[in-house]
Design a protein around this motif. Structure first.
Motif, PDB file in Angstrom:
ATOM      1  N   LEU A   1      27.520  35.308  20.141  1.00 49.41           N
ATOM      2  CA  LEU A   1      27.832  36.141  21.310  1.00 49.41           C
ATOM      3  C   LEU A   1      29.084  35.564  21.957  1.00 49.41           C
ATOM      4  CD1 LEU A   1      26.668  38.541  23.072  1.00 49.41           C
ATOM      5  CD2 LEU A   1      25.789  36.760  24.581  1.00 49.41           C
ATOM      6  N   ARG A   2      30.209  36.176  21.651  1.00 48.69           N
ATOM      7  CA  ARG A   2      31.456  35.650  22.222  1.00 48.69           C
ATOM      8  C   ARG A   2      31.503  35.885  23.717  1.00 48.69           C
ATOM      9  NH1 ARG A   2      36.337  37.626  18.236  1.00 48.69           N
ATOM     10  NH2 ARG A   2      35.897  36.273  16.456  1.00 48.69           N
ATOM     11  N   ILE A   3      32.053  34.926  24.439  1.00 49.97           N
ATOM     12  CA  ILE A   3      32.282  35.131  25.862  1.00 49.97           C
ATOM     13  C   ILE A   3      33.492  36.065  26.040  1.00 49.97           C
ATOM     14  CG2 ILE A   3      33.691  33.014  26.154  1.00 49.97           C
ATOM     15  CD1 ILE A   3      31.130  34.299  28.701  1.00 49.97           C
ATOM     16  N   GLU A   4      34.311  36.159  25.015  1.00 50.84           N
ATOM     17  CA  GLU A   4      35.528  36.994  24.941  1.00 50.84           C
ATOM     18  C   GLU A   4      36.663  36.443  25.809  1.00 50.84           C
ATOM     19  OE1 GLU A   4      35.063  38.902  22.525  1.00 50.84           O
ATOM     20  OE2 GLU A   4      33.070  39.772  22.564  1.00 50.84           O
ATOM     21  N   THR A   5      36.388  36.187  27.086  1.00 48.53           N
ATOM     22  CA  THR A   5      37.341  35.481  27.952  1.00 48.53           C
ATOM     23  C   THR A   5      36.556  34.869  29.111  1.00 48.53           C
ATOM     24  OG1 THR A   5      39.223  35.629  29.454  1.00 48.53           O
ATOM     25  CG2 THR A   5      37.895  37.607  29.245  1.00 48.53           C
TER      26      THR A   5
ATOM     27  N   PHE B   1      43.517  39.457  19.397  1.00 46.15           N
ATOM     28  CA  PHE B   1      43.247  40.835  19.823  1.00 46.15           C
ATOM     29  C   PHE B   1      44.155  41.776  19.026  1.00 46.15           C
ATOM     30  CE2 PHE B   1      45.351  44.029  22.641  1.00 46.15           C
ATOM     31  CZ  PHE B   1      44.350  44.993  22.579  1.00 46.15           C
ATOM     32  N   ILE B   2      43.557  42.829  18.467  1.00 49.77           N
ATOM     33  CA  ILE B   2      44.321  43.826  17.711  1.00 49.77           C
ATOM     34  C   ILE B   2      44.071  45.193  18.357  1.00 49.77           C
ATOM     35  CG2 ILE B   2      44.670  44.881  15.424  1.00 49.77           C
ATOM     36  CD1 ILE B   2      43.380  42.288  14.241  1.00 49.77           C
ATOM     37  N   PRO B   3      45.098  45.814  18.947  1.00 53.09           N
ATOM     38  CA  PRO B   3      44.858  47.060  19.674  1.00 53.09           C
ATOM     39  C   PRO B   3      44.368  48.188  18.764  1.00 53.09           C
ATOM     40  CG  PRO B   3      47.208  46.487  19.665  1.00 53.09           C
ATOM     41  CD  PRO B   3      46.482  45.353  19.012  1.00 53.09           C
TER      42      PRO B   3
END
Ligand code: SAH
Length: 330
Positions: free
Chosen positions: A141-145, A213-215
Motif C-alpha cells: 500500500l503505497r503512501i504515494e506522497t 509518475f506517468i501521465p
C-alpha cells in the motif's frame, strides 16, 4: 547538516556514484539473488478517483473487467507451475471482492504453498485481519506522497490519515508491509521526496516500491510532465542506502520510461522484479498509466525474458521465498 538536508542534496546533485553505492549495499546485505513475484491484475474496477490513475472510476473510456474466483486461482496455479514462490494479487479498490470472497481465494492459493501479497488498497481492520488469518503474508500500500497538501489534492474523497491508519493496521497484524511513492507528481518538491524516504525508514517498511509518475491521457493530470527516470532511481538508491536489507522492486513504470529501466534499477539498489502473469485478454485493460510494457506477452514469455536479462548482468533468480529478513542492524 541534518539527514533531511543531506537527502535533499543527494536528490539534487547525486550522480552515478550514488547509484553504484546503493548497488554495493544491495550486494553486501542481500547478495546477487533477485526475487521474482508473479503479478496478477485481477480487476480494474475502482471506486476511487486518484487523479493520476487510469483506473479511477471517473474514467469512462476504460473497458472494465473482473476475474472470476476460479480465474484468479488458476492464475496462481500457473505462477506455481512457472516456478514462482510469490503471487501478488493486485486490483483497483473493488468491493465486489468481499472479505469472504478474498479469504476463500487466499485459502485456496495457500494450498499451492505460495507466498501471497495483496495490493488492493484501503480496507477495514477486520478485512485485513481476515486476509491474514486466511493466509495472506504481505501487503503493498503505497503512501504515494507524504506531502499532506499534495496527497489531499490528488485523492478526492480519501484521507491521508486513513492511509496511515491502514498501514499501521497492516503492521500491527504482522503483515510484511510494502509502501512507496510516486516520483515527479505535479507540485512535488525534493523536500517532500526526502520526507517520503524518512517516512519509509520511520515505519520500518519491509518493501519499498518507487516509480516515476506517468501521465495518463484520460485523467485530470493528462497534460502534466512525466516523472524523471534518474530522480526515481536516486530516490530508490537513497532508500536502499538507508534501509539496507529490505526488498526493493525494479518497478515496471521504470521500464516504461527506459527500455532497460528494470535492469538499471537492479544495478542501483533493487533486488526484486514483479513479472506480469495476467492473461493477455486482461493485461492491456489494466492501464494505470499508458505505455505499460509487455501487454502482448504471456506469462511464460515474461518469465523467460526477465530471467535472461537478470542472468545477463551476473545475477541469479532466487529459489527462496524472499521474505524480508529482519533484525539485521541497519
Ligand atoms: N488499488 C491498489 C493498487 C493501485 S495500482 C492500491 O490502492 O494500492 C499500484 C500503484 O500504481 C499505485 O500505488 C500508484 O503508485 C501507481 N500508479 C498509479 N497511477 C500511476 C501513474 N499514472 N503513473 C505511475 N504510477 C502510477
Amino acid at each position: 547538516m541534518n539527514i533531511k538536508s543531506k537527502i535533499i542534496k543527494l536528490l539534487e546533485s547525486g550522480n552515478k556514484r550514488l547509484l553504484n553505492y546503493a548497488d554495493y549495499i544491495r550486494y553486501k546485505f542481500l547478495g546477487n539473488e533477485v526475487h521474482l513475484r508473479a503479478l496478477i491484475e485481477f480487476s480494474n474496477y475502482c471506486k476511487n478517483t486518484c487523479k493520476y490513475c487510469g483506473l479511477r472510476c471517473d474514467n469512462k473510456k476504460i473497458k472494465r473487467y473482473r476475474m472470476t474466483i476460479n480465474e484468479i486461482i488458476n492464475h496462481a496455479k500457473i505462477a506455481k507451475s512457472l516456478g514462482y514462490k510469490t503471487v501478488v494479487l493486485q486490483s483497483g479498490e473493488d468491493d465486489f471482492y468481499t472479505k469472504d470472497k478474498l479469504s476463500y481465494i487466499i485459502k485456496e492459493i495457500k494450498k499451492f504453498n505460495l507466498v501471497i501479497t495483496l495490493s488492493i488498497g484501503e480496507r477495514s481492520f477486520s478485512d485485513y485481519k481476515a486476509f491474514k488469518i486466511a493466509g495472506a503474508d504481505r501487503y503493498l500500500l503505497r503512501i504515494e506522497t507524504t506531502d499532506k497538501i499534495l496527497y489531499k489534492s490528488l485523492h478526492p474523497n480519501m484521507s491521508y490519515e486513513n492511509r496511515i491508519s491502514c498501514l499501521e493496521n497492516l503492521i500491527s497484524l504482522d503483515f510484511e508491509v510494502g509502501t512507496g511513492s510516486l516520483v515527479g507528481l505535479p507540485n512535488q518538491s525534493l523536500e517532500s521526496l526526502a520526507e517520503d524516504i524518512l517516512f519509509f525508514k520511520k515505519i520500518n517498511a519491509d518493501m519499498i516500491g518507487i516509480g516515476p509518475f506517468i501521465p495518463h491521457p484520460d485523467t485530470p493530470l493528462a497534460s502534466e510532465k512525466t516523472g524523471d527516470f534518474f530522480l526515481s532511481l536516486k530516490v530508490m538508491a537513497i532508500t536502499r542506502i538507508l534501509m539496507k536489507d529490505i526488498n526493493i522492486p525494479a518497478t515496471t513504470a521504470m521500464e516504461t520510461l527506459n527500455k532497460n529501466g528494470r535492469i538499471i534499477a537492479l544495478q542501483s539498489g533493487a533486488n526484486v522484479v514483479m513479472p506480469n502473469i495476467t492473461d493477455e485478454k486482461y493485461r492491456k485493460l489494466y492501464e494505470i498509466y499508458p505505455g505499460k510494457i509487455c501487454i502482448n506477452e504471456n506469462a511464460k514469455m515474461c518469465k523467460t525474458c526477465i530471467t535472461k536479462k537478470i542472468e545477463s548482468i551476473g545475477r541469479s533468480i532466487s529459489k527462496h521465498k524472499g521474505s524480508h529478513i529482519k533484525n539485521i542492524q541497519n
